[in-house]
Design a protein around this motif. Sequence first.
Motif, PDB file in Angstrom:
ATOM      1  N   ALA A  29      65.686  38.584  31.258  1.00 51.43           N
ATOM      2  CA  ALA A  29      66.240  39.492  31.968  1.00 51.43           C
ATOM      3  C   ALA A  29      65.491  40.894  31.412  1.00 51.43           C
ATOM      4  O   ALA A  29      65.114  41.619  32.355  1.00 51.43           O
ATOM      5  CB  ALA A  29      67.570  39.542  32.083  1.00 51.43           C
ATOM      6  N   ALA A  85      73.318  40.952  31.676  1.00 53.74           N
ATOM      7  CA  ALA A  85      72.032  40.555  32.237  1.00 53.74           C
ATOM      8  C   ALA A  85      72.357  38.947  33.017  1.00 53.74           C
ATOM      9  O   ALA A  85      73.346  38.551  32.876  1.00 53.74           O
ATOM     10  CB  ALA A  85      71.271  40.082  30.964  1.00 53.74           C
ATOM     11  N   ALA A  93      72.821  38.217  43.836  1.00 54.70           N
ATOM     12  CA  ALA A  93      73.790  37.554  44.477  1.00 54.70           C
ATOM     13  C   ALA A  93      75.243  38.116  44.036  1.00 54.70           C
ATOM     14  O   ALA A  93      76.090  37.134  44.676  1.00 54.70           O
ATOM     15  CB  ALA A  93      73.509  36.035  44.209  1.00 54.70           C
ATOM     16  N   GLY A  96      76.049  39.673  38.777  1.00 57.14           N
ATOM     17  CA  GLY A  96      76.276  40.932  37.834  1.00 57.14           C
ATOM     18  C   GLY A  96      77.574  41.909  38.103  1.00 57.14           C
ATOM     19  O   GLY A  96      78.094  42.078  37.109  1.00 57.14           O
ATOM     20  N   GLN A 120      72.609  51.627  34.337  1.00 55.30           N
ATOM     21  CA  GLN A 120      72.281  52.450  35.839  1.00 55.30           C
ATOM     22  C   GLN A 120      73.510  52.726  36.615  1.00 55.30           C
ATOM     23  O   GLN A 120      74.336  51.825  36.649  1.00 55.30           O
ATOM     24  CB  GLN A 120      71.536  51.078  36.437  1.00 55.30           C
ATOM     25  N   ARG A 122      74.201  53.159  39.232  1.00 54.49           N
ATOM     26  CA  ARG A 122      74.344  52.480  40.699  1.00 54.49           C
ATOM     27  C   ARG A 122      75.057  51.094  40.225  1.00 54.49           C
ATOM     28  O   ARG A 122      75.695  50.449  41.305  1.00 54.49           O
ATOM     29  CB  ARG A 122      73.239  52.287  41.578  1.00 54.49           C
ATOM     30  N   MET A 123      74.860  50.654  39.257  1.00 52.93           N
ATOM     31  CA  MET A 123      75.698  49.492  38.687  1.00 52.93           C
ATOM     32  C   MET A 123      77.117  49.508  38.365  1.00 52.93           C
ATOM     33  O   MET A 123      77.864  48.764  38.751  1.00 52.93           O
ATOM     34  CB  MET A 123      74.861  48.791  37.726  1.00 52.93           C
ATOM     35  N   PHE A 124      77.285  50.921  37.643  1.00 54.77           N
ATOM     36  CA  PHE A 124      78.467  51.016  37.230  1.00 54.77           C
ATOM     37  C   PHE A 124      79.560  51.883  37.863  1.00 54.77           C
ATOM     38  O   PHE A 124      80.856  51.928  37.630  1.00 54.77           O
ATOM     39  CB  PHE A 124      78.351  51.453  35.412  1.00 54.77           C
TER      40      PHE A 124
HETATM   41  C1  LIG Z   1      71.563  44.307  36.236  1.00 56.89           C
HETATM   42  C2  LIG Z   1      71.641  43.109  36.703  1.00 56.89           C
HETATM   43  C3  LIG Z   1      72.551  42.510  35.645  1.00 56.89           C
HETATM   44  C4  LIG Z   1      72.216  43.016  37.676  1.00 56.89           C
HETATM   45  O1  LIG Z   1      72.742  41.709  38.138  1.00 56.89           O
HETATM   46  P1  LIG Z   1      72.555  40.858  39.785  1.00 56.89           P
HETATM   47  O2  LIG Z   1      73.403  39.993  39.705  1.00 56.89           O
HETATM   48  O3  LIG Z   1      71.180  41.073  39.993  1.00 56.89           O
HETATM   49  O4  LIG Z   1      73.551  42.447  40.469  1.00 56.89           O
HETATM   50  P2  LIG Z   1      74.373  42.217  41.682  1.00 56.89           P
HETATM   51  O5  LIG Z   1      73.676  41.034  42.641  1.00 56.89           O
HETATM   52  O6  LIG Z   1      75.794  42.013  41.200  1.00 56.89           O
HETATM   53  O7  LIG Z   1      74.223  43.622  42.261  1.00 56.89           O
HETATM   54  C5  LIG Z   1      75.426  44.386  42.188  1.00 56.89           C
HETATM   55  C6  LIG Z   1      74.564  45.734  42.190  1.00 56.89           C
HETATM   56  O8  LIG Z   1      73.812  46.094  41.077  1.00 56.89           O
HETATM   57  C7  LIG Z   1      72.810  47.091  41.360  1.00 56.89           C
HETATM   58  N1  LIG Z   1      71.542  46.135  40.788  1.00 56.89           N
HETATM   59  C8  LIG Z   1      71.017  45.288  41.239  1.00 56.89           C
HETATM   60  N2  LIG Z   1      70.009  44.879  40.286  1.00 56.89           N
HETATM   61  C9  LIG Z   1      69.889  46.074  39.428  1.00 56.89           C
HETATM   62  C10 LIG Z   1      69.015  46.386  38.419  1.00 56.89           C
HETATM   63  N3  LIG Z   1      67.891  45.668  38.095  1.00 56.89           N
HETATM   64  N4  LIG Z   1      69.352  47.561  37.698  1.00 56.89           N
HETATM   65  C11 LIG Z   1      70.266  48.291  38.036  1.00 56.89           C
HETATM   66  N5  LIG Z   1      70.938  47.985  39.348  1.00 56.89           N
HETATM   67  C12 LIG Z   1      70.815  47.001  39.807  1.00 56.89           C
HETATM   68  C13 LIG Z   1      72.749  47.186  42.984  1.00 56.89           C
HETATM   69  O9  LIG Z   1      73.226  48.439  43.047  1.00 56.89           O
HETATM   70  C14 LIG Z   1      73.481  46.094  43.359  1.00 56.89           C
HETATM   71  O10 LIG Z   1      74.305  46.615  44.412  1.00 56.89           O
HETATM   72  P3  LIG Z   1      73.925  46.411  45.763  1.00 56.89           P
HETATM   73  O11 LIG Z   1      74.140  44.726  46.123  1.00 56.89           O
HETATM   74  O12 LIG Z   1      74.481  47.343  46.655  1.00 56.89           O
HETATM   75  O13 LIG Z   1      72.062  46.427  45.845  1.00 56.89           O
HETATM   76  C15 LIG Z   1      70.500  42.299  36.651  1.00 56.89           C
HETATM   77  O14 LIG Z   1      69.485  42.819  37.934  1.00 56.89           O
HETATM   78  C16 LIG Z   1      69.555  42.099  35.306  1.00 56.89           C
HETATM   79  O15 LIG Z   1      69.764  41.143  34.523  1.00 56.89           O
HETATM   80  N6  LIG Z   1      68.700  42.915  35.144  1.00 56.89           N
HETATM   81  C17 LIG Z   1      68.050  43.093  33.935  1.00 56.89           C
HETATM   82  C18 LIG Z   1      68.518  43.304  32.791  1.00 56.89           C
HETATM   83  C19 LIG Z   1      69.424  44.783  32.926  1.00 56.89           C
HETATM   84  O16 LIG Z   1      68.654  45.799  33.331  1.00 56.89           O
HETATM   85  N7  LIG Z   1      70.780  44.919  32.390  1.00 56.89           N
HETATM   86  C20 LIG Z   1      71.218  46.285  32.484  1.00 56.89           C
HETATM   87  C21 LIG Z   1      71.857  46.589  33.724  1.00 56.89           C
HETATM   88  S1  LIG Z   1      72.293  48.118  33.498  1.00 56.89           S
END
Ligand SMILES: CC(C)(COP(=O)(O)OP(=O)(O)OC[C@H]1O[C@@H](n2cnc3c(N)ncnc32)[C@H](O)[C@@H]1OP(=O)(O)O)[C@@H](O)C(=O)NCCC(=O)NCCS
Length: 172
Positions: A29, A85, A93, A96, A120, A122-124
């Motif tokens: 990841a 991650a 999906a 996260g 990020q 937008r994630m938190f």
């Molecule tokens: C960030 C991460 C954990 C998100 O997991 P995920 O299962 O893809 O996320 P979700 O499907 O639950 O998406 C949730 C929200 O997270 C955000 N999001 C998705 N991918 C993201 C990414 N790479 N970085 C930041 N935010 C992300 C989006 O806002 C999304 O909302 P949306 O559906 O309105 O677009 C995953 O992309 C990852 O493992 N990335 C690499 C590691 C990383 O950057 N971790 C730290 C995150 S701050």
Amino acid sequence: MSIPPVTEYALVADNPRFDSDIERVLDAAFGPGRFSKVSERVREFAALDRELSRVALKGCEVVGCCRIYRVLIGATPALFLGPLAVSPATQGAGLGQDLVGASLRACEASGVGAVIVVGQPRMFAPFGFTEVPRDRIAMPGPVEARRFQWRALRDGGLDGLAGAVRAPRAAS
Ligand SMILES: CC(C)(COP(=O)(O)OP(=O)(O)OC[C@H]1O[C@@H](n2cnc3c(N)ncnc32)[C@H](O)[C@@H]1OP(=O)(O)O)[C@@H](O)C(=O)NCCC(=O)NCCS
């Protein structure tokens, strides 16, 4: 008649038996820059709390994690969220979000007042995290202000919280 949703993933507490698989998920990841992050400096002295951390299993396969560490901020116990991650093939999906939500529910039941994260917005932000006010909390290295966020785990949990992020006191 409505058909109940299929539960595709199980979210379970962390356990040493998942460690090598979690390492693989983190490598995939985050890529090679993974260990240069300031969050890694925190994890070098913080204490992993496996009961508060969550691991996502698809069948027997580890496909994600949200780890929670115990720290002190100044003299106050607090929690540090991450790494978060999800395996690249499983991203996008909602897993996260599910991992963060499940970990936060466990954190809220822990009695600790606050959790911090570097990640990020937008994630938190949807979970109630906001930017830590400047100069309030010192991390063991530079962090981008907009990515450094905190969230109360109970009423007043952020009140007076300030100082350096430090190792937790050893359990007696
Ligand atoms: C960030 C991460 C954990 C998100 O997991 P995920 O299962 O893809 O996320 P979700 O499907 O639950 O998406 C949730 C929200 O997270 C955000 N999001 C998705 N991918 C993201 C990414 N790479 N970085 C930041 N935010 C992300 C989006 O806002 C999304 O909302 P949306 O559906 O309105 O677009 C995953 O992309 C990852 O493992 N990335 C690499 C590691 C990383 O950057 N971790 C730290 C995150 S701050």
